[in-house]
Design a protein around this motif. Structure first.
Motif, PDB file in Angstrom:
ATOM      1  N   ARG A  29     -38.822  62.997  -9.522  1.00 48.30           N
ATOM      2  CA  ARG A  29     -38.669  61.992 -10.567  1.00 48.30           C
ATOM      3  C   ARG A  29     -37.239  61.492 -10.692  1.00 48.30           C
ATOM      4  NH1 ARG A  29     -42.004  65.100 -14.828  1.00 48.30           N
ATOM      5  NH2 ARG A  29     -44.046  64.249 -14.466  1.00 48.30           N
ATOM      6  N   TYR A  30     -36.296  62.419 -10.560  1.00 48.91           N
ATOM      7  CA  TYR A  30     -34.907  62.088 -10.880  1.00 48.91           C
ATOM      8  C   TYR A  30     -33.953  62.499  -9.805  1.00 48.91           C
ATOM      9  CZ  TYR A  30     -36.800  61.228 -15.323  1.00 48.91           C
ATOM     10  OH  TYR A  30     -37.562  60.723 -16.317  1.00 48.91           O
ATOM     11  N   ARG A  31     -33.777  61.670  -8.842  1.00 46.55           N
ATOM     12  CA  ARG A  31     -32.759  61.999  -7.846  1.00 46.55           C
ATOM     13  C   ARG A  31     -31.477  61.280  -8.260  1.00 46.55           C
ATOM     14  NH1 ARG A  31     -32.975  63.630  -2.534  1.00 46.55           N
ATOM     15  NH2 ARG A  31     -35.221  63.487  -2.482  1.00 46.55           N
ATOM     16  N   THR A  32     -30.477  62.043  -8.591  1.00 51.81           N
ATOM     17  CA  THR A  32     -29.219  61.395  -8.973  1.00 51.81           C
ATOM     18  C   THR A  32     -28.586  60.853  -7.702  1.00 51.81           C
ATOM     19  OG1 THR A  32     -28.148  63.515  -8.857  1.00 51.81           O
ATOM     20  CG2 THR A  32     -28.745  62.760 -11.035  1.00 51.81           C
ATOM     21  N   HIS A  33     -28.099  59.660  -7.762  1.00 46.68           N
ATOM     22  CA  HIS A  33     -27.539  59.056  -6.559  1.00 46.68           C
ATOM     23  C   HIS A  33     -26.215  59.699  -6.208  1.00 46.68           C
ATOM     24  CE1 HIS A  33     -30.180  55.430  -5.951  1.00 46.68           C
ATOM     25  NE2 HIS A  33     -30.793  56.240  -6.770  1.00 46.68           N
ATOM     26  N   SER A  34     -25.873  59.637  -4.949  1.00 48.29           N
ATOM     27  CA  SER A  34     -24.653  60.324  -4.511  1.00 48.29           C
ATOM     28  C   SER A  34     -23.446  59.666  -5.165  1.00 48.29           C
ATOM     29  CB  SER A  34     -24.535  60.227  -3.002  1.00 48.29           C
ATOM     30  OG  SER A  34     -24.070  58.952  -2.672  1.00 48.29           O
ATOM     31  N   CYS A  35     -22.401  60.457  -5.291  1.00 45.32           N
ATOM     32  CA  CYS A  35     -21.213  59.970  -5.974  1.00 45.32           C
ATOM     33  C   CYS A  35     -20.704  58.686  -5.349  1.00 45.32           C
ATOM     34  CB  CYS A  35     -20.097  61.003  -5.905  1.00 45.32           C
ATOM     35  SG  CYS A  35     -20.520  62.467  -6.785  1.00 45.32           S
ATOM     36  N   LEU A  54     -14.247  57.561 -10.397  1.00 43.57           N
ATOM     37  CA  LEU A  54     -15.581  57.810 -10.968  1.00 43.57           C
ATOM     38  C   LEU A  54     -15.624  57.236 -12.381  1.00 43.57           C
ATOM     39  CD1 LEU A  54     -16.135  61.560  -9.981  1.00 43.57           C
ATOM     40  CD2 LEU A  54     -17.301  59.580  -9.020  1.00 43.57           C
ATOM     41  N   PRO A  55     -16.811  56.838 -12.864  1.00 43.38           N
ATOM     42  CA  PRO A  55     -16.870  56.363 -14.250  1.00 43.38           C
ATOM     43  C   PRO A  55     -16.540  57.497 -15.217  1.00 43.38           C
ATOM     44  CG  PRO A  55     -19.081  56.614 -13.349  1.00 43.38           C
ATOM     45  CD  PRO A  55     -18.130  56.861 -12.217  1.00 43.38           C
ATOM     46  N   ALA A  56     -15.964  57.130 -16.352  1.00 37.20           N
ATOM     47  CA  ALA A  56     -15.563  58.180 -17.301  1.00 37.20           C
ATOM     48  C   ALA A  56     -16.682  58.452 -18.298  1.00 37.20           C
ATOM     49  CB  ALA A  56     -14.306  57.736 -18.034  1.00 37.20           C
ATOM     50  N   VAL A  57     -16.916  59.733 -18.554  1.00 40.91           N
ATOM     51  CA  VAL A  57     -17.889  60.117 -19.578  1.00 40.91           C
ATOM     52  C   VAL A  57     -17.161  60.942 -20.639  1.00 40.91           C
ATOM     53  CG1 VAL A  57     -18.702  62.260 -18.437  1.00 40.91           C
ATOM     54  CG2 VAL A  57     -20.207  61.060 -20.005  1.00 40.91           C
ATOM     55  N   LEU A  76     -21.563  67.422 -14.383  1.00 39.88           N
ATOM     56  CA  LEU A  76     -21.098  66.101 -14.821  1.00 39.88           C
ATOM     57  C   LEU A  76     -19.960  65.603 -13.929  1.00 39.88           C
ATOM     58  CD1 LEU A  76     -21.247  66.696 -18.661  1.00 39.88           C
ATOM     59  CD2 LEU A  76     -22.330  64.770 -17.533  1.00 39.88           C
ATOM     60  N   LYS A  77     -19.093  66.531 -13.536  1.00 37.61           N
ATOM     61  CA  LYS A  77     -17.917  66.139 -12.751  1.00 37.61           C
ATOM     62  C   LYS A  77     -18.263  65.629 -11.360  1.00 37.61           C
ATOM     63  CE  LYS A  77     -14.248  68.877 -14.844  1.00 37.61           C
ATOM     64  NZ  LYS A  77     -13.637  70.205 -14.758  1.00 37.61           N
ATOM     65  N   LYS A  78     -19.462  65.946 -10.888  1.00 34.06           N
ATOM     66  CA  LYS A  78     -19.859  65.425  -9.569  1.00 34.06           C
ATOM     67  C   LYS A  78     -19.984  63.902  -9.613  1.00 34.06           C
ATOM     68  CE  LYS A  78     -22.422  69.321  -7.875  1.00 34.06           C
ATOM     69  NZ  LYS A  78     -23.743  69.861  -7.733  1.00 34.06           N
ATOM     70  N   HIS A  79     -20.282  63.383 -10.787  1.00 35.28           N
ATOM     71  CA  HIS A  79     -20.558  61.942 -10.893  1.00 35.28           C
ATOM     72  C   HIS A  79     -19.626  61.201 -11.838  1.00 35.28           C
ATOM     73  CE1 HIS A  79     -24.360  62.692  -8.830  1.00 35.28           C
ATOM     74  NE2 HIS A  79     -24.416  63.786  -9.566  1.00 35.28           N
ATOM     75  N   ALA A 356     -29.898  63.649 -17.838  1.00 37.86           N
ATOM     76  CA  ALA A 356     -28.995  62.739 -18.557  1.00 37.86           C
ATOM     77  C   ALA A 356     -28.083  61.999 -17.574  1.00 37.86           C
ATOM     78  CB  ALA A 356     -28.164  63.522 -19.570  1.00 37.86           C
ATOM     79  N   ILE A 357     -27.618  62.706 -16.557  1.00 40.20           N
ATOM     80  CA  ILE A 357     -26.747  62.069 -15.552  1.00 40.20           C
ATOM     81  C   ILE A 357     -27.511  60.948 -14.841  1.00 40.20           C
ATOM     82  CG2 ILE A 357     -25.615  62.445 -13.301  1.00 40.20           C
ATOM     83  CD1 ILE A 357     -24.882  65.298 -14.371  1.00 40.20           C
ATOM     84  N   ALA A 358     -28.754  61.241 -14.438  1.00 35.83           N
ATOM     85  CA  ALA A 358     -29.566  60.229 -13.744  1.00 35.83           C
ATOM     86  C   ALA A 358     -29.741  58.994 -14.633  1.00 35.83           C
ATOM     87  CB  ALA A 358     -30.921  60.813 -13.368  1.00 35.83           C
ATOM     88  N   ASN A 359     -29.974  59.237 -15.927  1.00 36.24           N
ATOM     89  CA  ASN A 359     -30.133  58.116 -16.863  1.00 36.24           C
ATOM     90  C   ASN A 359     -28.844  57.307 -16.984  1.00 36.24           C
ATOM     91  OD1 ASN A 359     -32.819  58.343 -17.872  1.00 36.24           O
ATOM     92  ND2 ASN A 359     -32.219  60.156 -19.031  1.00 36.24           N
ATOM     93  N   MET A 360     -27.735  58.014 -17.171  1.00 33.77           N
ATOM     94  CA  MET A 360     -26.460  57.318 -17.404  1.00 33.77           C
ATOM     95  C   MET A 360     -26.058  56.522 -16.156  1.00 33.77           C
ATOM     96  SD  MET A 360     -24.199  59.898 -19.787  1.00 33.77           S
ATOM     97  CE  MET A 360     -24.172  61.305 -18.696  1.00 33.77           C
TER      98      MET A 360
END
Ligand SMILES: O=C(O)C(=O)CO
Length: 376
Positions: A29-35, A54-57, A76-79, A356-360
């Motif tokens: 369902r949720y594959r986070t895309h590579s950095c 990287l975008p800031a969170v 979180l730091k991966k992305h 949450a990372i995948a969503n953001m």
């Protein structure tokens, strides 16, 4: 140990060998895309970040989850470039321009207008957890900011806590533990008899993904399952768990030995269970709440428990949380209370972060958003 668990449940790593049912479903369902892919798209789409950044969170204060916090931060730091509240406050001018997303850890901290006003480039608030009743969705949306949640990661652990509370209350587990360690009362007495879960009737109020997981578990206990929901589930889904739909909540309350609350907190479900509803329940019935405290009129519940209108209650949620020390619910021996631990597992925290990372990232990259929450 927590590190290992995070790796195990990390969707990308899970695909390379370790297989767990939850992580495999999650991965599909949720594959986070590579950095690097994320970085390219975001850099192309905005001038907020420098090339390759990287975008800031902004991560709001998440309290004491010990070692797991480091794992969460590592995920979180991966992305993202992680900015803590302390760092934000220390260098507000620079940070406020950078921040495009805010990660909210469950319902503890909230987001106020002042924070939104200070983040002109904010695009998304990624809530870790399914309930968003702590967020003012209309106000957030008026800033053009999207809100996302994590319904998939929470379903299994929250259903587990529902079962744990039902069993613990039915079999008087907490009292049993106290008796076992108390020098005066170390033997069994008839007064301490519990009731059986196996074969009993369970009424689930709120048959969303968590409610359905509860039904799946209850089936293994040979329970008769009733449910009440805004929308009736498909026939195949009902049949798969042997659940019967009650169009009227009254019918469910009158027939159930255990009533489990699994609804979202909304204006419609605020104090859904009050004096009248408790009065409809069997005197031998138990109320279990794994949704939000305010779904129950707590004063009416205290009265019902004191007067034995119902047998017992088992609550993972209350209002406020935690309850003040002198709250009457804490002095009743037919209540067990846990401190909102529905998703308090090493695995759930990491899986919620992944979701949450995948969503953001989806919001920041302009891709379809897996779990967006809209204001009503
Ligand atoms: O996901 C949530 O909102 C929870 O409260 C889990 O217990």
């Amino acid at each position: 140990q927590s590190n290992l668990a995070c790796k195990f449940f990390h969707p990308v790593i899970a695909s390379h060998g370790h297989h767990c049912h939850r992580s495999v479903i999650y991965k599909q369902r949720y594959r986070t895309h590579s950095c690097s892919a994320g970085r390219r798209a975001i850099t192309a789409g905005t001038k907020v970040m420098a090339e390759g950044e990287l975008p800031a969170v902004l991560i709001l204060d998440i309290g004491g989850t010990h070692g797991v916090l480091e794992d969460l931060a590592a995920l979180l730091k991966k992305h993202f470039q992680l900015i803590t509240m302390k760092e934000f406050l220390a260098n507000k001018e620079e940070m406020s321009k950078k921040i495009q997303s805010v990660f909210v850890f469950e319902c503890r901290p909230t987001i106020n207008r002042e924070l939104l006003e200070s983040l002109p480039n904010l695009k998304v608030i990624g809530n870790s957890g399914v309930g968003v009743d702590h967020l003012d969705l209309k106000m957030i949306s008026s800033f053009g900011v999207k809100v996302t949640n994590t319904p998939h990661a929470v379903a299994d652990p929250t259903a587990d806590i529902g079962m744990a509370l039902m069993l613990a209350s039915a079999r008087r587990l907490v009292e049993g533990c106290q008796i076992a360690v108390s020098p005066d009362t170390r033997s069994f007495a008839v007064d301490w008899l519990g009731v059986e879960v196996t074969g009993a009737t369970l009424g689930i109020i709120g048959m969303g993904s968590i409610g359905y997981k509860v039904a799946q578990r209850a089936r293994a206990f040979n329970m008769r399952i009733l449910y009440h929901n805004r929308n009736r589930r498909r026939k195949e889904e009902e049949e798969a768990v042997g659940a019967h739909y009650c169009a009227k909540m009254k019918d469910l309350l009158q027939q159930s030995d255990f009533v489990m609350l699994v609804v979202n907190l909304t204006p419609e479900t605020h104090k859904l269970i009050g004096k009248k509803e408790l009065g409809l329940m069997k005197p031998t019935a138990t109320l279990i709440n794994i949704s939000r405290g305010a779904v129950v009129d707590q004063d009416a519940l205290v009265e019902a428990l004191q007067n034995k209108v119902i047998r017992a209650a088992a609550l993972d949620v209350t209002y406020p949380e935690p309850l003040p020390r002198d709250h009457p619910l804490l002095n009743l021996n037919n209540v067990i209370i846990t401190p909102h631990i529905g998703t308090a597992t090493v695995q759930a925290i990491c899986m919620m972060a992944e979701e949450a990372i995948a969503n953001m990232l989806a919001v920041l990259n302009g891709r379809p958003i897996p779990s967006e929450v809209f204001p009503k």
